[in-house]
Design an enzyme around this catalytic site. Structure first.
Site, PDB file in Angstrom:
ATOM      1  N   GLU A 354     -25.879  24.452  50.211  1.00  0.00           N
ATOM      2  CA  GLU A 354     -25.416  25.054  48.950  1.00  0.00           C
ATOM      3  C   GLU A 354     -26.497  24.993  47.879  1.00  0.00           C
ATOM      4  OE1 GLU A 354     -22.984  26.735  49.423  1.00  0.00           O
ATOM      5  OE2 GLU A 354     -22.026  25.743  51.116  1.00  0.00           O
ATOM      6  N   TYR A 440     -25.290  33.578  59.922  1.00  0.00           N
ATOM      7  CA  TYR A 440     -25.954  32.292  59.702  1.00  0.00           C
ATOM      8  C   TYR A 440     -26.912  31.963  60.848  1.00  0.00           C
ATOM      9  CZ  TYR A 440     -22.484  31.011  56.075  1.00  0.00           C
ATOM     10  OH  TYR A 440     -21.700  30.944  54.949  1.00  0.00           O
TER      11      TYR A 440
END
Length: 505
Positions: A354, A440
Protein backbone atom coordinates in the site's frame (compact mmCIF):
# COMPACT_ATOMS: atom_id res chain seq x y z
CA UNK A 1 -5.31 -2.41 -2.82
CA UNK A 2 -4.19 -5.89 -1.91
CA UNK A 3 -6.92 -8.44 -1.36
CA UNK A 4 -6.35 -11.39 0.95
CA UNK A 5 -9.77 -13.02 0.69
CA UNK A 6 -9.57 -15.33 -2.30
CA UNK A 7 -11.60 -18.04 -3.97
CA UNK A 8 -12.03 -20.94 -1.52
CA UNK A 9 -10.60 -23.40 -4.01
CA UNK A 10 -7.18 -21.76 -3.68
CA UNK A 11 -7.27 -19.99 -0.31
CA UNK A 12 -5.48 -22.69 1.69
CA UNK A 13 -2.79 -23.16 -0.94
CA UNK A 14 -2.32 -19.40 -1.27
CA UNK A 15 -1.89 -18.86 2.46
CA UNK A 16 0.59 -21.74 2.73
CA UNK A 17 2.82 -20.38 -0.02
CA UNK A 18 2.36 -16.81 1.21
CA UNK A 19 3.58 -17.71 4.68
CA UNK A 20 6.33 -20.04 3.39
CA UNK A 21 7.69 -17.35 1.13
CA UNK A 22 7.54 -14.63 3.74
CA UNK A 23 9.00 -16.82 6.51
CA UNK A 24 12.35 -16.71 4.64
CA UNK A 25 12.98 -13.14 5.84
CA UNK A 26 15.66 -13.33 8.43
CA UNK A 27 22.91 2.88 -4.05
CA UNK A 28 20.72 5.02 -3.99
CA UNK A 29 20.19 5.39 -7.80
CA UNK A 30 20.48 8.63 -9.68
CA UNK A 31 18.98 9.80 -12.98
CA UNK A 32 21.17 11.82 -15.30
CA UNK A 33 20.21 15.46 -15.18
CA UNK A 34 20.02 15.41 -18.94
CA UNK A 35 17.20 12.83 -18.82
CA UNK A 36 15.42 14.65 -15.99
CA UNK A 37 15.44 17.93 -17.86
CA UNK A 38 14.14 16.33 -21.04
CA UNK A 39 11.19 14.64 -19.31
CA UNK A 40 10.40 17.13 -16.54
CA UNK A 41 6.87 18.25 -15.87
CA UNK A 42 7.32 21.74 -17.20
CA UNK A 43 5.21 24.35 -15.46
CA UNK A 44 4.46 23.87 -11.80
CA UNK A 45 0.99 23.25 -10.48
CA UNK A 46 -0.58 26.31 -8.90
CA UNK A 47 -3.67 27.12 -6.90
CA UNK A 48 -5.34 28.43 -10.06
CA UNK A 49 -4.88 25.57 -12.49
CA UNK A 50 -6.03 22.56 -10.46
CA UNK A 51 -9.31 21.67 -8.78
CA UNK A 52 -9.78 22.60 -5.12
CA UNK A 53 -12.20 21.19 -2.53
CA UNK A 54 -13.09 22.94 0.72
CA UNK A 55 -15.40 20.94 3.00
CA UNK A 56 -16.91 21.53 6.42
CA UNK A 57 -18.25 18.29 7.90
CA UNK A 58 -20.18 17.24 10.99
CA UNK A 59 -20.11 13.62 12.19
CA UNK A 60 -22.96 12.11 14.21
CA UNK A 61 -21.31 8.88 15.45
CA UNK A 62 -24.53 7.51 16.92
CA UNK A 63 -26.49 7.81 13.67
CA UNK A 64 -23.39 7.27 11.51
CA UNK A 65 -24.28 10.37 9.51
CA UNK A 66 -22.18 13.08 7.92
CA UNK A 67 -23.54 16.48 6.98
CA UNK A 68 -21.30 18.58 4.79
CA UNK A 69 -20.94 21.82 2.89
CA UNK A 70 -18.56 21.58 -0.03
CA UNK A 71 -17.00 24.34 -2.09
CA UNK A 72 -15.42 23.20 -5.35
CA UNK A 73 -13.11 25.29 -7.50
CA UNK A 74 -13.35 23.49 -10.85
CA UNK A 75 -10.94 24.08 -13.75
CA UNK A 76 -11.77 23.11 -17.33
CA UNK A 77 -8.60 21.39 -18.54
CA UNK A 78 -10.20 20.19 -21.77
CA UNK A 79 -9.94 21.74 -25.21
CA UNK A 80 -13.72 22.08 -25.50
CA UNK A 81 -16.39 23.98 -23.56
CA UNK A 82 -18.62 22.21 -21.02
CA UNK A 83 -22.39 22.63 -20.72
CA UNK A 84 -22.48 20.17 -17.84
CA UNK A 85 -20.12 18.83 -15.19
CA UNK A 86 -20.10 15.32 -13.74
CA UNK A 87 -19.23 14.06 -10.28
CA UNK A 88 -19.03 10.58 -8.79
CA UNK A 89 -21.36 9.78 -5.88
CA UNK A 90 -19.73 6.57 -4.73
CA UNK A 91 -21.71 6.14 -1.46
CA UNK A 92 -24.89 5.49 -3.44
CA UNK A 93 -23.46 2.14 -4.52
CA UNK A 94 -24.18 1.02 -0.95
CA UNK A 95 -27.92 1.73 -1.09
CA UNK A 96 -28.92 -1.72 -2.37
CA UNK A 97 -27.50 -5.22 -2.00
CA UNK A 98 -27.61 -5.50 -5.78
CA UNK A 99 -25.16 -2.62 -6.27
CA UNK A 100 -22.77 -2.86 -3.31
CA UNK A 101 -19.13 -3.16 -4.48
CA UNK A 102 -18.60 -6.67 -3.13
CA UNK A 103 -18.77 -10.08 -4.70
CA UNK A 104 -21.53 -12.36 -3.40
CA UNK A 105 -19.02 -14.61 -1.65
CA UNK A 106 -17.78 -11.56 0.30
CA UNK A 107 -21.09 -10.33 1.68
CA UNK A 108 -20.78 -12.14 5.00
CA UNK A 109 -17.35 -10.60 5.55
CA UNK A 110 -18.39 -7.16 4.33
CA UNK A 111 -21.56 -7.08 6.46
CA UNK A 112 -20.94 -9.40 9.45
CA UNK A 113 -24.09 -8.10 11.18
CA UNK A 114 -26.23 -8.02 8.06
CA UNK A 115 -26.80 -5.55 5.26
CA UNK A 116 -27.95 -2.00 5.93
CA UNK A 117 -27.90 0.75 3.32
CA UNK A 118 -25.49 3.64 2.96
CA UNK A 119 -25.92 6.58 0.61
CA UNK A 120 -25.20 10.20 -0.23
CA UNK A 121 -28.03 12.72 -0.58
CA UNK A 122 -27.48 15.98 -2.45
CA UNK A 123 -29.57 18.80 -1.02
CA UNK A 124 -28.42 21.76 -3.13
CA UNK A 125 -26.00 22.81 -5.86
CA UNK A 126 -25.20 26.48 -6.36
CA UNK A 127 -22.76 28.75 -8.11
CA UNK A 128 -22.35 32.22 -6.63
CA UNK A 129 -25.58 31.75 -4.67
CA UNK A 130 -27.49 30.91 -7.84
CA UNK A 131 -29.16 27.49 -7.81
CA UNK A 132 -28.13 25.06 -10.55
CA UNK A 133 -30.25 22.22 -11.82
CA UNK A 134 -28.81 18.75 -11.38
CA UNK A 135 -29.64 15.10 -11.96
CA UNK A 136 -28.53 12.03 -10.01
CA UNK A 137 -28.04 9.28 -12.57
CA UNK A 138 -26.04 6.21 -13.60
CA UNK A 139 -25.91 2.68 -12.21
CA UNK A 140 -26.84 2.85 -8.54
CA UNK A 141 -27.32 6.63 -8.78
CA UNK A 142 -23.56 7.06 -8.56
CA UNK A 143 -23.24 10.02 -10.93
CA UNK A 144 -24.20 13.66 -10.33
CA UNK A 145 -24.75 15.75 -13.48
CA UNK A 146 -24.72 19.50 -12.88
CA UNK A 147 -26.17 21.71 -15.59
CA UNK A 148 -24.32 24.98 -16.00
CA UNK A 149 -26.08 28.27 -16.72
CA UNK A 150 -23.45 29.24 -19.29
CA UNK A 151 -20.70 27.30 -21.03
CA UNK A 152 -17.44 26.81 -19.21
CA UNK A 153 -14.75 27.53 -21.78
CA UNK A 154 -11.33 25.84 -21.87
CA UNK A 155 -9.08 27.09 -19.02
CA UNK A 156 -12.01 28.86 -17.38
CA UNK A 157 -12.99 28.10 -13.80
CA UNK A 158 -16.22 27.90 -11.86
CA UNK A 159 -16.92 27.78 -8.12
CA UNK A 160 -19.67 25.43 -6.93
CA UNK A 161 -21.33 25.00 -3.53
CA UNK A 162 -22.77 21.55 -2.83
CA UNK A 163 -24.61 20.64 0.35
CA UNK A 164 -24.97 16.94 1.05
CA UNK A 165 -25.52 14.29 3.71
CA UNK A 166 -23.94 10.84 3.91
CA UNK A 167 -25.21 7.72 5.67
CA UNK A 168 -22.34 5.38 6.57
CA UNK A 169 -23.24 1.66 6.33
CA UNK A 170 -22.14 -1.15 8.71
CA UNK A 171 -19.61 -2.37 6.17
CA UNK A 172 -16.07 -3.62 6.74
CA UNK A 173 -14.91 -2.16 3.44
CA UNK A 174 -13.46 1.15 2.30
CA UNK A 175 -16.63 3.01 3.29
CA UNK A 176 -18.37 1.88 6.46
CA UNK A 177 -18.05 1.22 10.17
CA UNK A 178 -17.32 -1.70 12.46
CA UNK A 179 -16.55 -2.32 16.12
CA UNK A 180 -13.47 -0.10 16.16
CA UNK A 181 -13.41 2.32 13.25
CA UNK A 182 -15.46 4.53 10.95
CA UNK A 183 -13.91 4.46 7.47
CA UNK A 184 -14.78 7.54 5.44
CA UNK A 185 -13.41 6.98 1.94
CA UNK A 186 -14.81 7.75 -1.52
CA UNK A 187 -17.48 9.66 0.34
CA UNK A 188 -18.00 13.08 -1.27
CA UNK A 189 -18.89 14.37 -4.75
CA UNK A 190 -15.60 14.15 -6.66
CA UNK A 191 -15.16 15.48 -10.18
CA UNK A 192 -15.15 12.87 -12.93
CA UNK A 193 -12.14 12.87 -15.23
CA UNK A 194 -12.55 14.17 -18.76
CA UNK A 195 -9.84 12.76 -21.05
CA UNK A 196 -9.37 11.73 -24.71
CA UNK A 197 -12.28 9.27 -24.31
CA UNK A 198 -14.63 11.91 -22.91
CA UNK A 199 -16.22 11.77 -19.46
CA UNK A 200 -15.27 8.76 -17.36
CA UNK A 201 -18.50 7.76 -15.60
CA UNK A 202 -17.93 4.10 -14.72
CA UNK A 203 -19.83 2.64 -11.76
CA UNK A 204 -18.36 1.37 -8.49
CA UNK A 205 -17.34 -2.15 -9.53
CA UNK A 206 -16.91 -4.98 -7.00
CA UNK A 207 -13.55 -5.99 -8.47
CA UNK A 208 -10.38 -3.94 -8.06
CA UNK A 209 -10.13 -0.23 -7.27
CA UNK A 210 -12.66 1.39 -9.63
CA UNK A 211 -11.38 4.95 -9.30
CA UNK A 212 -9.91 7.56 -11.61
CA UNK A 213 -9.39 11.15 -10.51
CA UNK A 214 -7.37 14.29 -11.06
CA UNK A 215 -4.97 15.93 -8.64
CA UNK A 216 -6.57 18.60 -6.43
CA UNK A 217 -6.02 20.67 -3.32
CA UNK A 218 -8.12 19.97 -0.23
CA UNK A 219 -9.07 21.70 2.97
CA UNK A 220 -11.37 19.60 5.17
CA UNK A 221 -12.65 20.28 8.66
CA UNK A 222 -14.67 17.69 10.58
CA UNK A 223 -16.37 18.10 13.96
CA UNK A 224 -16.33 14.94 16.09
CA UNK A 225 -16.91 14.13 19.77
CA UNK A 226 -13.77 14.78 21.86
CA UNK A 227 -13.00 11.09 22.48
CA UNK A 228 -12.45 10.42 18.75
CA UNK A 229 -9.13 10.54 16.90
CA UNK A 230 -9.01 11.34 13.18
CA UNK A 231 -6.42 9.93 10.78
CA UNK A 232 -6.64 11.57 7.37
CA UNK A 233 -5.09 12.54 4.08
CA UNK A 234 -3.02 15.71 4.46
CA UNK A 235 -1.62 17.56 7.45
CA UNK A 236 -3.64 18.22 10.58
CA UNK A 237 -3.29 21.99 10.84
CA UNK A 238 -5.72 22.79 13.63
CA UNK A 239 -7.72 21.22 16.46
CA UNK A 240 -10.18 23.42 18.32
CA UNK A 241 -13.02 22.88 20.76
CA UNK A 242 -16.38 24.11 19.56
CA UNK A 243 -19.87 23.44 20.93
CA UNK A 244 -18.78 20.36 22.83
CA UNK A 245 -16.95 18.82 19.86
CA UNK A 246 -13.43 18.95 18.52
CA UNK A 247 -13.01 20.37 15.02
CA UNK A 248 -10.10 18.81 13.18
CA UNK A 249 -8.82 20.74 10.13
CA UNK A 250 -6.67 19.09 7.47
CA UNK A 251 -4.92 20.56 4.46
CA UNK A 252 -3.69 18.45 1.55
CA UNK A 253 -1.99 19.83 -1.54
CA UNK A 254 -1.79 18.06 -4.91
CA UNK A 255 -3.45 14.82 -3.90
CA UNK A 256 -5.76 12.57 -5.89
CA UNK A 257 -8.43 11.94 -3.25
CA UNK A 258 -9.22 12.62 0.42
CA UNK A 259 -9.99 9.95 3.00
CA UNK A 260 -10.41 9.77 6.78
CA UNK A 261 -10.69 7.03 9.37
CA UNK A 262 -11.99 7.76 12.86
CA UNK A 263 -11.89 5.83 16.13
CA UNK A 264 -12.37 6.37 19.86
CA UNK A 265 -9.92 3.51 20.51
CA UNK A 266 -6.84 4.62 18.58
CA UNK A 267 -3.37 4.82 20.03
CA UNK A 268 -0.64 6.54 18.01
CA UNK A 269 3.03 5.79 17.39
CA UNK A 270 5.21 8.26 15.51
CA UNK A 271 8.54 8.21 13.70
CA UNK A 272 10.16 10.14 10.87
CA UNK A 273 12.37 9.57 7.87
CA UNK A 274 14.02 12.21 5.70
CA UNK A 275 11.87 14.88 7.39
CA UNK A 276 8.63 13.00 6.68
CA UNK A 277 6.46 12.17 9.70
CA UNK A 278 5.29 8.56 9.88
CA UNK A 279 2.24 7.70 12.00
CA UNK A 280 0.82 4.35 13.03
CA UNK A 281 -2.76 4.29 14.36
CA UNK A 282 -3.44 1.07 16.23
CA UNK A 283 -5.37 -0.63 19.06
CA UNK A 284 -4.04 -3.09 21.65
CA UNK A 285 -2.02 -4.70 18.92
CA UNK A 286 0.93 -7.05 19.18
CA UNK A 287 2.63 -5.82 16.02
CA UNK A 288 1.96 -2.09 16.03
CA UNK A 289 5.70 -1.38 16.01
CA UNK A 290 6.10 -3.51 12.86
CA UNK A 291 3.53 -1.36 11.09
CA UNK A 292 5.42 1.82 11.95
CA UNK A 293 8.82 0.41 11.00
CA UNK A 294 7.54 -1.01 7.70
CA UNK A 295 5.93 2.30 6.73
CA UNK A 296 9.10 4.21 7.56
CA UNK A 297 11.36 1.85 5.63
CA UNK A 298 8.99 1.70 2.65
CA UNK A 299 8.84 5.48 2.26
CA UNK A 300 12.63 5.65 2.41
CA UNK A 301 13.20 2.80 -0.05
CA UNK A 302 10.65 3.93 -2.62
CA UNK A 303 11.87 7.53 -2.44
CA UNK A 304 15.35 6.29 -3.33
CA UNK A 305 14.13 3.94 -6.07
CA UNK A 306 11.56 6.14 -7.85
CA UNK A 307 11.65 9.74 -6.63
CA UNK A 308 11.14 11.68 -3.42
CA UNK A 309 7.86 11.30 -1.55
CA UNK A 310 6.49 14.84 -1.95
CA UNK A 311 4.30 15.10 1.16
CA UNK A 312 5.00 15.83 4.83
CA UNK A 313 3.37 12.77 6.39
CA UNK A 314 2.31 9.17 5.82
CA UNK A 315 -0.13 7.29 8.06
CA UNK A 316 -0.94 3.61 8.50
CA UNK A 317 -4.28 2.98 10.21
CA UNK A 318 -5.63 -0.30 11.56
CA UNK A 319 -9.22 -0.64 10.38
CA UNK A 320 -12.30 -2.84 10.46
CA UNK A 321 -11.41 -3.87 6.94
CA UNK A 322 -11.69 -7.45 5.75
CA UNK A 323 -9.98 -6.99 2.39
CA UNK A 324 -6.37 -6.62 3.57
CA UNK A 325 -5.19 -3.13 2.67
CA UNK A 326 -6.31 -0.06 0.74
CA UNK A 327 -4.39 3.00 -0.32
CA UNK A 328 -5.39 6.65 -0.17
CA UNK A 329 -3.14 9.71 -0.43
CA UNK A 330 -0.90 9.90 2.68
CA UNK A 331 -3.07 7.24 4.35
CA UNK A 332 -3.63 3.49 4.11
CA UNK A 333 -6.24 1.26 5.75
CA UNK A 334 -4.95 -2.09 7.05
CA UNK A 335 -7.06 -5.00 8.29
CA UNK A 336 -6.68 -4.85 12.08
CA UNK A 337 -6.68 -8.66 12.18
CA UNK A 338 -3.20 -8.63 10.59
CA UNK A 339 -1.80 -6.97 13.73
CA UNK A 340 -2.53 -10.04 15.84
CA UNK A 341 -1.66 -13.73 16.00
CA UNK A 342 1.25 -14.90 13.86
CA UNK A 343 0.56 -12.67 10.87
CA UNK A 344 3.41 -10.16 11.13
CA UNK A 345 4.92 -11.30 7.81
CA UNK A 346 1.67 -10.68 5.97
CA UNK A 347 1.24 -7.35 7.78
CA UNK A 348 4.62 -6.20 6.51
CA UNK A 349 3.86 -7.26 2.94
CA UNK A 350 0.49 -5.52 2.86
CA UNK A 351 1.81 -2.25 4.29
CA UNK A 352 4.76 -2.21 1.88
CA UNK A 353 2.36 -2.81 -1.03
CA UNK A 354 0.00 0.00 0.00
CA UNK A 355 2.92 2.36 0.58
CA UNK A 356 4.11 1.70 -2.98
CA UNK A 357 0.69 2.86 -4.19
CA UNK A 358 1.60 6.33 -2.99
CA UNK A 359 3.85 6.48 -6.07
CA UNK A 360 1.76 4.38 -8.47
CA UNK A 361 -1.72 5.83 -8.67
CA UNK A 362 -1.29 8.33 -5.82
CA UNK A 363 1.35 10.57 -7.38
CA UNK A 364 1.47 9.11 -10.89
CA UNK A 365 -2.19 8.55 -11.69
CA UNK A 366 -3.90 6.28 -14.17
CA UNK A 367 -7.34 4.98 -15.08
CA UNK A 368 -7.74 2.17 -12.52
CA UNK A 369 -11.02 1.11 -14.13
CA UNK A 370 -9.83 0.49 -17.69
CA UNK A 371 -6.08 0.04 -17.19
CA UNK A 372 -5.71 -1.40 -13.68
CA UNK A 373 -2.52 -3.27 -14.55
CA UNK A 374 -0.54 -0.03 -14.82
CA UNK A 375 -0.54 0.85 -11.13
CA UNK A 376 -1.10 -2.62 -9.65
CA UNK A 377 1.66 -4.43 -11.53
CA UNK A 378 4.15 -1.66 -10.75
CA UNK A 379 3.00 -1.64 -7.13
CA UNK A 380 3.26 -5.42 -6.73
CA UNK A 381 6.75 -5.36 -8.22
CA UNK A 382 7.67 -2.37 -6.05
CA UNK A 383 6.72 -4.50 -3.03
CA UNK A 384 9.33 -7.03 -4.16
CA UNK A 385 11.84 -4.18 -4.45
CA UNK A 386 11.09 -3.28 -0.82
CA UNK A 387 12.27 -6.74 0.23
CA UNK A 388 15.25 -6.63 -2.12
CA UNK A 389 16.50 -3.33 -0.76
CA UNK A 390 15.77 -4.21 2.86
CA UNK A 391 16.64 -7.92 3.08
CA UNK A 392 18.63 -8.66 -0.05
CA UNK A 393 18.08 -9.94 -3.56
CA UNK A 394 17.89 -13.58 -2.47
CA UNK A 395 14.85 -12.89 -0.30
CA UNK A 396 13.18 -10.94 -3.09
CA UNK A 397 13.82 -13.77 -5.55
CA UNK A 398 12.41 -16.36 -3.14
CA UNK A 399 9.21 -14.38 -2.65
CA UNK A 400 8.91 -13.81 -6.39
CA UNK A 401 9.35 -17.51 -7.13
CA UNK A 402 7.33 -19.00 -4.25
CA UNK A 403 4.41 -16.60 -4.32
CA UNK A 404 4.11 -14.65 -7.57
CA UNK A 405 5.26 -17.25 -10.11
CA UNK A 406 4.06 -20.33 -8.24
CA UNK A 407 0.62 -18.92 -7.54
CA UNK A 408 0.22 -17.82 -11.15
CA UNK A 409 1.07 -21.29 -12.45
CA UNK A 410 -1.11 -22.98 -9.81
CA UNK A 411 -4.05 -20.90 -10.97
CA UNK A 412 -3.31 -21.70 -14.62
CA UNK A 413 -3.24 -25.45 -13.82
CA UNK A 414 -6.68 -25.25 -12.22
CA UNK A 415 -8.04 -22.82 -14.82
CA UNK A 416 -6.38 -23.93 -18.09
CA UNK A 417 -8.89 -22.03 -20.21
CA UNK A 418 -8.67 -18.78 -18.27
CA UNK A 419 -8.33 -15.50 -20.10
CA UNK A 420 -4.62 -14.57 -20.17
CA UNK A 421 -5.24 -10.91 -21.03
CA UNK A 422 -3.74 -8.54 -18.47
CA UNK A 423 -4.69 -5.33 -20.27
CA UNK A 424 -8.46 -5.15 -19.79
CA UNK A 425 -11.11 -3.28 -17.83
CA UNK A 426 -12.36 -4.31 -14.40
CA UNK A 427 -15.74 -5.45 -15.70
CA UNK A 428 -14.02 -7.88 -18.05
CA UNK A 429 -12.61 -10.04 -15.25
CA UNK A 430 -14.84 -12.91 -14.15
CA UNK A 431 -13.96 -12.54 -10.44
CA UNK A 432 -11.42 -11.05 -8.05
CA UNK A 433 -9.22 -14.15 -8.22
CA UNK A 434 -8.71 -13.88 -11.98
CA UNK A 435 -8.11 -10.15 -11.54
CA UNK A 436 -5.48 -10.70 -8.85
CA UNK A 437 -3.64 -13.42 -10.75
CA UNK A 438 -3.51 -11.56 -14.05
CA UNK A 439 -3.10 -7.96 -12.92
CA UNK A 440 -0.93 -8.41 -9.83
CA UNK A 441 0.99 -11.62 -10.49
CA UNK A 442 1.32 -11.86 -14.25
CA UNK A 443 1.71 -8.08 -14.30
CA UNK A 444 4.62 -8.32 -11.83
CA UNK A 445 6.13 -11.12 -13.91
CA UNK A 446 6.05 -8.79 -16.92
CA UNK A 447 7.84 -6.05 -14.95
CA UNK A 448 10.47 -8.57 -13.81
CA UNK A 449 10.99 -9.62 -17.44
CA UNK A 450 11.30 -5.96 -18.45
CA UNK A 451 13.95 -5.48 -15.77
CA UNK A 452 15.92 -8.51 -16.93
CA UNK A 453 15.92 -7.27 -20.51
CA UNK A 454 16.82 -3.69 -19.60
CA UNK A 455 19.33 -4.33 -16.87
CA UNK A 456 19.15 -2.56 -13.53
CA UNK A 457 20.63 0.76 -14.60
CA UNK A 458 18.14 1.38 -17.40
CA UNK A 459 15.24 -0.22 -15.51
CA UNK A 460 15.51 2.10 -12.53
CA UNK A 461 16.21 5.04 -14.81
CA UNK A 462 12.94 4.26 -16.61
CA UNK A 463 10.92 4.21 -13.37
CA UNK A 464 12.46 7.45 -12.13
CA UNK A 465 11.85 9.21 -15.44
CA UNK A 466 8.27 7.85 -15.54
CA UNK A 467 7.69 9.20 -12.03
CA UNK A 468 9.25 12.57 -12.85
CA UNK A 469 7.37 13.04 -16.12
CA UNK A 470 3.92 12.03 -14.86
CA UNK A 471 3.89 12.97 -11.19
CA UNK A 472 0.65 14.81 -10.37
CA UNK A 473 -0.69 13.78 -13.80
CA UNK A 474 -2.52 10.81 -15.28
CA UNK A 475 -0.63 8.39 -17.52
CA UNK A 476 -1.77 5.45 -19.62
CA UNK A 477 -0.23 2.33 -21.11
CA UNK A 478 0.63 4.07 -24.37
CA UNK A 479 2.50 6.76 -22.41
CA UNK A 480 4.48 4.08 -20.60
CA UNK A 481 5.41 2.27 -23.83
CA UNK A 482 6.54 5.47 -25.53
CA UNK A 483 8.63 6.42 -22.53
CA UNK A 484 10.26 2.97 -22.54
CA UNK A 485 11.19 3.51 -26.15
CA UNK A 486 12.44 7.06 -25.61
CA UNK A 487 14.57 6.20 -22.58
CA UNK A 488 16.07 3.01 -24.08
CA UNK A 489 16.03 3.94 -27.78
CA UNK A 490 14.51 0.53 -28.50
CA UNK A 491 11.10 -0.77 -29.53
CA UNK A 492 9.01 -2.43 -26.80
CA UNK A 493 5.53 -2.67 -28.29
CA UNK A 494 5.80 -6.37 -29.10
CA UNK A 495 6.75 -7.14 -25.49
CA UNK A 496 3.66 -5.35 -24.17
CA UNK A 497 1.52 -7.16 -26.70
CA UNK A 498 2.97 -10.56 -25.81
CA UNK A 499 2.81 -10.20 -22.03
CA UNK A 500 -0.28 -8.04 -21.55
CA UNK A 501 -2.08 -8.65 -24.85
CA UNK A 502 -2.07 -4.91 -25.14
CA UNK A 503 -3.75 -3.29 -28.13
CA UNK A 504 -3.65 0.41 -28.85
CA UNK A 505 -7.14 1.93 -28.67
Amino acid sequence: MIKLQLNKRFTALTVVFFILSLSLFAVKLHVLERITSVYSNGKLLSEKNIHAYDMEVQLDPAEKMLTARQKIHYVNHADRPFHTLYFHLYPNAFKLEETVPFEKKEMGLAYPKGFEPGYIQITSVKSRDEALSYVVMGKGDTILRVNLIKELEPRETIDLDIDFAVKIPPSYGRFGYGENTISIANWYPIAAVFDHKGWNLEPYYAIGDPFYSDIANYRVSIAVPPEYIVAATGNITKKENKDGKVVWTMNAKTVRDFAMIISDKYKIMEDQVNGIKIFSYYFEDKYADIALKTARDAIKIFSECFGKYPYEQFSVAAADFFIGGMEYPNLVFIDEGLYRGERQDILEYVIAHEAAHQWWYGIVGNDEVNEPWLDEALTEYSTLLYYEKKYGKEVKDQIYKNMIVHYYHTYREHQPESNETVYRSLHQFKDSMEYQVMVYYKGAMFVEDLRQQLGDEEFFKLLRVYFDKYKFKNANTEDFIKLCEQVTDKGWRDNFKAWLRYHQE
